[in-house]
Design an enzyme around this catalytic site. Structure first.
Site, PDB file in Angstrom:
ATOM      1  N   ASP A  61      64.676  29.064  38.314  1.00 48.44           N
ATOM      2  CA  ASP A  61      65.678  28.669  39.301  1.00 48.44           C
ATOM      3  C   ASP A  61      66.835  27.963  38.613  1.00 48.44           C
ATOM      4  OD1 ASP A  61      64.012  29.574  41.359  1.00 48.44           O
ATOM      5  OD2 ASP A  61      62.999  27.639  41.508  1.00 48.44           O
ATOM      6  N   ASP A  67      68.695  17.912  40.480  1.00 46.33           N
ATOM      7  CA  ASP A  67      67.359  18.296  40.009  1.00 46.33           C
ATOM      8  C   ASP A  67      67.020  17.529  38.735  1.00 46.33           C
ATOM      9  OD1 ASP A  67      66.462  20.302  41.851  1.00 46.33           O
ATOM     10  OD2 ASP A  67      67.832  21.734  40.948  1.00 46.33           O
ATOM     11  N   GLU A  90      58.120  20.789  38.133  1.00 45.42           N
ATOM     12  CA  GLU A  90      58.796  22.074  38.266  1.00 45.42           C
ATOM     13  C   GLU A  90      59.903  22.224  37.230  1.00 45.42           C
ATOM     14  OE1 GLU A  90      61.282  24.751  41.520  1.00 45.42           O
ATOM     15  OE2 GLU A  90      61.013  22.619  41.858  1.00 45.42           O
ATOM     16  N   GLU A  91      60.493  21.108  36.822  1.00 49.03           N
ATOM     17  CA  GLU A  91      61.663  21.165  35.959  1.00 49.03           C
ATOM     18  C   GLU A  91      61.330  21.196  34.469  1.00 49.03           C
ATOM     19  OE1 GLU A  91      64.389  21.733  37.465  1.00 49.03           O
ATOM     20  OE2 GLU A  91      63.575  21.321  39.447  1.00 49.03           O
ATOM     21  N   ASP A 113      57.265  18.318  42.455  1.00 51.28           N
ATOM     22  CA  ASP A 113      58.570  18.949  42.553  1.00 51.28           C
ATOM     23  C   ASP A 113      59.531  17.815  42.879  1.00 51.28           C
ATOM     24  OD1 ASP A 113      60.905  20.241  43.182  1.00 51.28           O
ATOM     25  OD2 ASP A 113      60.004  21.701  44.534  1.00 51.28           O
ATOM     26  N   LEU A 115      62.731  17.492  43.458  1.00 54.43           N
ATOM     27  CA  LEU A 115      63.737  17.661  44.518  1.00 54.43           C
ATOM     28  C   LEU A 115      63.601  19.053  45.125  1.00 54.43           C
ATOM     29  CD1 LEU A 115      65.900  15.858  45.796  1.00 54.43           C
ATOM     30  CD2 LEU A 115      67.593  17.107  44.453  1.00 54.43           C
ATOM     31  N   ASP A 116      62.679  19.159  46.063  1.00 52.44           N
ATOM     32  CA  ASP A 116      62.464  20.415  46.774  1.00 52.44           C
ATOM     33  C   ASP A 116      63.653  20.704  47.690  1.00 52.44           C
ATOM     34  OD1 ASP A 116      60.661  22.576  48.001  1.00 52.44           O
ATOM     35  OD2 ASP A 116      61.171  21.333  49.741  1.00 52.44           O
ATOM     36  N   GLU A 259      53.530  22.442  45.028  1.00 52.29           N
ATOM     37  CA  GLU A 259      53.991  22.757  46.374  1.00 52.29           C
ATOM     38  C   GLU A 259      52.818  23.174  47.256  1.00 52.29           C
ATOM     39  OE1 GLU A 259      58.595  24.194  45.536  1.00 52.29           O
ATOM     40  OE2 GLU A 259      56.969  25.615  45.128  1.00 52.29           O
TER      41      GLU A 259
END
Length: 323
Positions: A61, A67, A90-91, A113, A115-116, A259
């Site tokens: 993404d 983020d 996630e990052e 995560d 900043l979803d 998530e």
């Protein structure tokens, strides 16, 4: 100055209910991160934090500036908590090893995560943070939604679902919703999904959504595109949230560890159902899925039993067993 000793804060709740100092320290670090991220989200326009950072994260993404900032806030707070050994974000493409990883006090693994829904941040749509905490097993899970109010929803294994609202006057998360459950009877008839993908869905999902839209009193469609916002509404009002697999994304789009698992734990402990739909040739629980790597994905169908059972019914009608 206000006396906080009797205020039902997050720290007070965790300490009194879990009687675990290290877990309280961990949740304090997560709460501090959420407060800092909430401030960054509020000031994004003023601080020039809108827009892309020009990088791509571990799952492919595009990364927003927020983020990266939110991830740095979470990683630094959890590293400095003294009770974490490994972090999964996630990052970050690889796991993050904490400096205290070999200490006997560093007994937690946190997947998050930071900043979803960040693709929506530039247009001021609700976003959030999702996290899951594991020891030998999953211990607790939660999310924080940044909107007109900042609310942190939390559950511990074998316990209820609690909600804490950030009181800006004292800078603390205060216990506002106790033992949250899905509304009796399933609540409002709301379905939430990205129908732009409908041509790629399998037949039972298409039939389920057609059912929700048909009849004398069809369901209302509500879809934000931020998982935290859509799940939060589903938990409070009832209905069903779907992000199924499709022909393009055979595993779905949402990640299991940070998530799927946390949201599934919250939904189940609030009396709902958290299913994968048809995935790896079976229809089963999200919490039973074994990820193949830290950023692995799975389809998600979660909500009130009334509405998830509708989806199950169409799977059974098409000859698919439901576990």
């Amino acid at each position: 100055m206000e006396n906080l000793s009797n205020t039902p804060t997050l720290s007070n709740f965790v300490m009194s209910s879990q009687k675990d100092l290290s877990l309280t320290m961990l949740l304090n670090s997560i709460a501090l991160s959420c407060k800092s991220i909430a401030t960054a989200v509020k000031r994004a326009g003023i601080s020039n934090l809108y827009g892309l950072a020009g990088e791509v994260n571990a799952t492919g993404d595009d990364q927003k500036k927020l983020d990266i900032l939110s991830n740095d806030i979470m990683v630094n707070a959890l590293k400095n908590s003294g009770v974490c050994s490994v972090l999964v974000s996630e990052e970050n493409e690889e796991v993050v090893l904490c400096p205290d990883k070999d200490s006997p006090d560093a007994k937690y693994v946190v997947a998050f995560d930071p900043l979803d829904g960040s693709s929506n941040i530039d247009c001021n749509v609700s976003v959030g943070t999702i996290f899951g905490v594991s020891g030998d097993d999953m211990i607790c899970a939660g999310y924080c939604v940044y909107s007109s109010a900042v609310e942190l929803v939390l559950t511990f294994k074998g316990a209820g679902v609690q909600c804490f609202c950030l009181d800006p006057s004292i800078g603390e998360f205060v216990h506002t919703r106790k033992n949250m459950t899905f509304p009796e009877g399933g609540g409002k008839k709301i379905y939430s999904c990205n129908e732009g993908n409908s041509q790629q869905w399998d037949k039972p999902i298409v039939e389920s959504v057609d059912f929700f839209k048909s009849g004398a009193k069809p369901y209302t469609g509500r879809y934000v595109g931020s998982m935290v916002a859509d799940v939060h509404r589903t938990l409070l009002y009832g209905g069903v949230f779907l992000y199924p697999a499709d022909k393009k994304s055979t595993k779905g789009k949402l990640r299991i560890l940070y998530e799927g698992y946390p949201m599934a734990m919250i939904i189940e402990q609030a009396g709902g159902i958290a299913s994968t739909g048809l995935f790896r040739k079976v229809v089963g629980r999200i919490l039973d899925v074994v990820p193949e790597h830290i950023h692995d994905r799975c389809p998600i169908i979660m909500g009130s039993p009334r509405d998830v059972e509708v989806v199950y019914g169409f799977y059974r009608a098409n000859g698919v067993d439901v576990n």
